[in-house]
Design a protein around this motif. Structure first.
Motif, mmCIF file in Angstrom:
data_model
loop_
_atom_site.group_PDB
_atom_site.id
_atom_site.type_symbol
_atom_site.label_atom_id
_atom_site.label_comp_id
_atom_site.label_asym_id
_atom_site.label_seq_id
_atom_site.Cartn_x
_atom_site.Cartn_y
_atom_site.Cartn_z
ATOM 1 N N THR A 136 0.852 -1.184 0.000
ATOM 2 C CA THR A 136 0.000 0.000 0.000
ATOM 3 C C THR A 136 0.892 1.240 0.000
ATOM 4 O O THR A 136 2.068 1.178 0.367
ATOM 5 N N LYS A 138 0.658 3.676 1.988
ATOM 6 C CA LYS A 138 1.003 3.977 3.378
ATOM 7 C C LYS A 138 2.223 3.170 3.807
ATOM 8 O O LYS A 138 3.102 3.667 4.527
ATOM 9 N N GLU A 139 2.316 1.907 3.365
ATOM 10 C CA GLU A 139 3.476 1.080 3.702
ATOM 11 C C GLU A 139 4.741 1.640 3.057
ATOM 12 O O GLU A 139 5.829 1.565 3.631
ATOM 13 N N ALA A 141 5.215 4.794 2.606
ATOM 14 C CA ALA A 141 5.533 6.008 3.366
ATOM 15 C C ALA A 141 6.236 5.706 4.678
ATOM 16 O O ALA A 141 7.058 6.498 5.151
ATOM 17 N N THR A 142 5.948 4.578 5.281
ATOM 18 C CA THR A 142 6.487 4.279 6.608
ATOM 19 C C THR A 142 7.573 3.213 6.603
ATOM 20 O O THR A 142 8.343 3.103 7.555
ATOM 21 N N HIS A 265 -3.939 4.509 -4.398
ATOM 22 C CA HIS A 265 -4.600 4.979 -3.178
ATOM 23 C C HIS A 265 -5.885 5.712 -3.540
ATOM 24 O O HIS A 265 -5.994 6.315 -4.611
ATOM 25 N N ILE A 297 -0.700 10.879 4.462
ATOM 26 C CA ILE A 297 -0.652 9.469 4.110
ATOM 27 C C ILE A 297 -0.469 8.577 5.330
ATOM 28 O O ILE A 297 -0.876 7.414 5.336
ATOM 29 N N THR A 298 0.106 9.125 6.414
ATOM 30 C CA THR A 298 0.322 8.329 7.624
ATOM 31 C C THR A 298 -0.902 8.275 8.529
ATOM 32 O O THR A 298 -0.872 7.618 9.561
ATOM 33 N N GLY A 299 -1.995 8.990 8.151
ATOM 34 C CA GLY A 299 -3.225 8.965 8.944
ATOM 35 C C GLY A 299 -3.384 10.143 9.867
ATOM 36 O O GLY A 299 -4.460 10.336 10.448
#
Length: 383
Positions: A136, A138-139, A141-142, A265, A297-299
């Protein structure tokens, strides 16, 4: 300042060279400077390693752009992944044996035919495996740790990977007398080749193990852990050493190549290290300005100022809230495209206020007020 030579200079190609030209240049240098062709020549061995390091960077879709922009600092710095830095010919065989026609590297194929193989009679290195893994945004990004359930050949538990039936042993190959190689004479030249009888292992099996049929391996599904760094590009191939299929006759296993595919996304669209999203604001916010919360993107959310007079379609930039850069230096930006919401229904009071606003903005009365004024003037004339 780096003491390394320019990688394009090492391979003798222009900076505009395409992938095929770079590969041909590396193959040529590998043949000319191979340790088996130049025994005891330390200068040739250095050139051999230097060429492999240059090719490792210039053939990599992630490292090459960083090298083109930043030079050696782009691949040797934090997050750069390093410029390969091969310490031995065996490392080079492991990484690039496939490009010379071998099943999984290790000096197979081309190197076996010309130089006699990189495994020196120990058998073939295991085949490398390739799988695809979905991530994803998000994955990305982190960064993330994943576990892959991989079906591959693993050492047979019955014979311990030897391929010989329990209670029996392998025997020395009569063709190559245990060397794993045979010498073929062609005129003035002698070429070492992999033994056709034992296939380079130096030993043969008279009584093969039944479960593995003498192969020394059986299919098995097992978990493989992989760490994905943040900021990875879609289509990037991550190499996990030693997680491929086992080698033959004690040779090392192949590698696992994980090709990473990033899903689309619902909110954010990726442009390099930047992320693009859209948000809606009211007519009043567009005119007078405001401060709104924008998702990341990290919430989490981040405050973004909307300047007075913001136009529909205008893009505002929230710095350092995009994706991490692969080189480890900073992040991209979050780009927010503004959409202005126009109400479909308004009250009479809102209509009068907007008319007054338009009058103040343009210095002219509305058409409704202009018509009323003319009517009143005509009425005054006839009265």
């Amino acid at each position: 300042m780096s003491s390394k030579r320019d990688y394009y200079e090492v391979l003798g190609v222009d900076r505009s060279a395409d992938d095929d030209s770079i590969k041909r240049a590396y193959r040529k240098m590998a043949i000319e400077n191979h340790p088996d062709k130049n025994p005891g020549d330390e200068a040739a061995e250095r050139r051999f390693k230097e060429a492999a390091e240059a090719y490792a960077v210039l053939s990599d879709v992630d490292k090459k752009p960083r090298y083109d922009q930043y030079g050696h600092a782009g691949v040797d710095g934090p997050g750069g992944g390093g410029g390969a830095g091969f310490s031995s010919a065996e490392d080079i065989f492991s990484a690039f044996g496939d490009m010379f026609g071998g099943g999984g590297g290790g000096g197979g194929g081309f190197f076996d035919q010309v130089f006699g193989g990189g495994q020196r009679g120990r058998g073939r290195r295991g085949n490398s495996l390739k799988v695809e893994l979905a991530l994803t945004l998000k994955e990305v990004a982190t960064g993330v740790k994943k576990t892959i359930e991989l079906k591959r050949a693993e050492a047979c538990g019955k014979c311990g990977g030897s391929g010989a039936k329990a209670g029996t042993k392998k025997k020395t190959c009569g063709t190559c007398e245990g060397h794993g190689q045979v010498i073929r004479s062609q005129g003035f030249f002698q070429l070492r080749q992999t033994c056709p009888t034992c296939e380079g292992q130096g030993q043969t099996i008279e009584s093969p193990c039944a479960p593995c049929k003498g192969r020394g391996s059986v299919p098995k599904t097992s978990p493989v852990n992989i760490t994905i760094p943040a900021g990875i590009q879609d289509g990037h191939a991550e190499r996990i050493p030693g997680q491929g299929e086992p080698g033959e006759g004690g040779a090392p296993p192949g590698d696992l190549i994980v090709v990473l595919n990033v899903k689309e996304h619902d909110v954010f669209t990726r442009y390099g290290d930047d992320l693009l999203m859209q948000t809606r604001i009211s007519f009043r916010q567009a005119v007078t300005g405001d401060e709104v919360d924008i998702p990341t993107i990290t919430g989490e959310s981040v405050a973004m100022k909307i300047p007075a007079g913001t136009q529909p379609g205008e893009k505002l930039r929230v710095r350092n809230h995009g994706l991490p850069r692969p080189d480890g230096y900073g992040r991209g930006n979050l780009v927010v495209q503004i959409q202005v919401t126009v109400p479909k229904k308004i009250t009479s009071e809102q209509s009068e206020l907007l008319a007054k606003f338009d009058e103040l903005e343009t210095g002219k009365k509305s058409k409704k007020d202009q018509k009323k004024t003319i009517f009143e003037k005509v009425k005054d004339i006839f009265s």
